[in-house]
Write a protein that holds these residues in place. Structure first.
Motif, PDB file in Angstrom:
ATOM      1  N   LEU A 164       0.642  -1.289  -0.041  1.00 44.08           N
ATOM      2  CA  LEU A 164      -0.117  -0.218   0.098  1.00 44.08           C
ATOM      3  C   LEU A 164       0.853   1.101   0.227  1.00 44.08           C
ATOM      4  O   LEU A 164       0.575   2.364  -0.692  1.00 44.08           O
ATOM      5  CB  LEU A 164      -0.988  -0.079   1.315  1.00 44.08           C
ATOM      6  N   ILE A 165       1.920   1.221   0.794  1.00 46.58           N
ATOM      7  CA  ILE A 165       2.840   2.363   0.744  1.00 46.58           C
ATOM      8  C   ILE A 165       3.380   2.688  -0.590  1.00 46.58           C
ATOM      9  O   ILE A 165       3.736   3.709  -1.181  1.00 46.58           O
ATOM     10  CB  ILE A 165       3.851   2.082   2.035  1.00 46.58           C
ATOM     11  N   GLY A 166       3.715   1.583  -1.426  1.00 42.46           N
ATOM     12  CA  GLY A 166       4.213   1.680  -2.811  1.00 42.46           C
ATOM     13  C   GLY A 166       3.027   2.266  -3.755  1.00 42.46           C
ATOM     14  O   GLY A 166       3.298   3.002  -4.695  1.00 42.46           O
ATOM     15  N   LEU A 167       2.066   2.071  -3.416  1.00 42.26           N
ATOM     16  CA  LEU A 167       0.836   2.256  -4.214  1.00 42.26           C
ATOM     17  C   LEU A 167       0.462   3.982  -4.480  1.00 42.26           C
ATOM     18  O   LEU A 167       0.153   4.383  -5.263  1.00 42.26           O
ATOM     19  CB  LEU A 167      -0.617   1.459  -3.950  1.00 42.26           C
ATOM     20  N   VAL A 168       0.416   4.334  -3.161  1.00 47.44           N
ATOM     21  CA  VAL A 168       0.105   5.598  -2.786  1.00 47.44           C
ATOM     22  C   VAL A 168       1.540   6.499  -2.545  1.00 47.44           C
ATOM     23  O   VAL A 168       0.995   7.961  -2.565  1.00 47.44           O
ATOM     24  CB  VAL A 168      -0.688   5.607  -1.571  1.00 47.44           C
ATOM     25  N   ASP A 169       2.668   6.060  -2.492  1.00 43.76           N
ATOM     26  CA  ASP A 169       3.727   7.085  -2.083  1.00 43.76           C
ATOM     27  C   ASP A 169       4.912   6.533  -2.970  1.00 43.76           C
ATOM     28  O   ASP A 169       5.405   7.336  -3.752  1.00 43.76           O
ATOM     29  CB  ASP A 169       3.818   7.085  -0.448  1.00 43.76           C
ATOM     30  N   ALA A 170       5.819   5.532  -2.267  1.00 37.66           N
ATOM     31  CA  ALA A 170       7.092   5.466  -2.751  1.00 37.66           C
ATOM     32  C   ALA A 170       7.075   4.955  -4.180  1.00 37.66           C
ATOM     33  O   ALA A 170       8.143   5.317  -5.008  1.00 37.66           O
ATOM     34  CB  ALA A 170       7.399   4.070  -2.107  1.00 37.66           C
ATOM     35  N   GLY A 171       5.965   4.496  -4.840  1.00 40.10           N
ATOM     36  CA  GLY A 171       6.238   3.964  -6.119  1.00 40.10           C
ATOM     37  C   GLY A 171       5.636   4.974  -7.228  1.00 40.10           C
ATOM     38  O   GLY A 171       5.583   4.810  -8.563  1.00 40.10           O
TER      39      GLY A 171
END
Length: 415
Positions: free
Chosen positions: A173-180
């Motif tokens: 989820l952190i990748g979907l909305v921020d890191a990615g």
């Protein structure tokens, strides 16, 4: 003939041979100016690994450049880099997908965590590029994994031959909305968070919430912290969604099991991703250092690095946001009712309000490092009401200490 005698003084004043004016050394300067267009896509989709969907197979640079006979094109190849848990859960699906599209894959599977987010991991990726004999423009690298993996691969792609196109498939989820979805890459160095890095966005990021079905609860909460960040400083409606449906989103893992859950998941992701990109786009290279999306990232880098592996990134961000929420209330920027709503939502999302490393000396050190990072000023975003923010440069150590003590006491009361 008699010789002519000259004194040393006469020799000194004798004129020298003059150089042509064009050959006389002079100060010369050139000014070079160039602009590079930056464009990348973030696509929200579902069931990305269904072989009937060719989005991933076509992502990045086309296999056949304009004007080239397709019959003469080399077989499709890709370097796919993933991490151990993703390979265990989705390795067979990924292999079947690329086989279905006739793509020859060179795999690299990394064992990753924040403690492995190092330059050594970047160099391992670079060695894979070399051994694969990757082409610089026609064979985009594909990174499938969480934020640590996409940061490592992005940094490696930015450095290798001064730039390889790559595609991100975030699986957390952190990748979907921020890191990615941003332009930054980075790795930790010298005990500091993301001390080395670059601005190098992926050509395309394919955001598929179906990957969240296998995500542990703690990592769902980890990503919800970054969504809460956007809500608190940019989007009141998003905060209300988290307040009303946050527990349901965690329970259903954004899979839309129920009608309310499906609607909340869709709106939450769209608002979180759209809000983040709207803030990033006009300031992609961070020329302006007052950034609302830096909320939650003033104290958290030091907290996260000192607590490794005890705190995930989003957990450290949540503690940072709790601190600054209390500080905002102390300054009259939030009411006590708004403060308590924020802290209640944070807890309901499974996030901490404090941690044993959250000591006054470390917080003071963290603030000093943030000032250096932001070019000599605090530029610290504070929530001013729910859904907006203002920037301050006069935060005191006493305010930080007082907020930390309040949260420790609150944590003990709730224990």
């Amino acid at each position: 003939m008699p010789k002519t005698h000259q004194s040393p003084q006469d020799r000194e004043v004798r004129p020298s041979i003059a150089l042509p004016r064009a050959l006389v050394p002079s100060r010369t300067a050139w000014s070079v100016r160039a602009e590079q267009a930056v464009e990348y896509d973030v696509v929200l989709t579902r069931d990305l690994l269904d072989p009937a969907d060719d989005s991933l197979a076509r992502a990045g640079v086309g296999l056949v450049r304009a004007g080239v006979d397709p019959a003469l094109a080399a077989p499709a190849r890709r370097c796919v880099i993933t991490e151990r848990n993703v390979e265990r859960l989705y390795g067979d699906h990924l292999s079947a997908y690329f086989r279905a599209h006739g793509i020859d894959v060179r795999w690299l599977v990394l064992d990753l965590g924040e403690e492995n987010k190092t330059i050594e991991s970047v160099l391992r990726v670079v060695d894979t590029f070399d051994s694969h004999g990757i082409l610089r423009r026609q064979e985009p690298v594909i990174a499938v994994g969480g934020g640590v993996l996409t940061d490592i691969v992005g940094f490696a792609c930015s450095a290798y031959r001064r730039g390889l196109p790559h595609v991100r498939v975030p699986t957390t989820l952190i990748g979907l909305v921020d890191a990615g979805i941003g332009a930054k890459t980075g790795v930790n160095h010298g005990g500091s968070k993301n001390r080395l890095g670059s601005y190098f966005p992926a050509r395309r990021t394919l955001v598929d919430p179906t990957f969240l079905a296998t995500l542990p609860n703690r990592h769902l909460s980890n990503g919800l912290a970054e969504i809460l960040k956007i809500a608190l400083v940019l989007d009141r409606r998003l905060f209300e969604l988290l307040e009303e449906h946050g527990s349901l989103l965690r329970t259903e893992r954004f899979q839309g099991v129920s009608a309310p859950g499906a609607q909340a998941a869709d709106e939450t992701l769209r608002r979180a991703i759209g809000g983040m990109l709207a803030e990033l786009e006009p300031n992609l290279w961070e020329d302006q250092l007052e950034r609302a999306v830096d909320y939650g990232h003033s104290f958290s880098p030091a907290l996260e690095m000192h607590a490794l592996p005890g705190l995930l990134h989003g957990e450290a961000v949540a503690i940072d946001m709790a601190l600054t929420t209390v500080i905002s209330c102390g300054r009259g920027l939030l009411t006590t009712g708004q403060r308590d709503r924020v802290l209640a939502v944070t807890t309901a999302l499974g996030l901490p309000l404090t941690h044993p490393v959250c000591r006054p000396d470390l917080l003071e050190h963290a603030l000093a490092d943030t000032v250096r990072h932001r070019d000599g000023r605090q530029r610290l975003p504070l929530p001013a009401g729910i859904g907006s923010a203002l920037f301050v440069n006069d935060l005191t150590v006493d305010e930080v200490r007082s907020a930390a003590a309040f949260l420790h006491e609150r944590g003990n009361d709730n224990a």
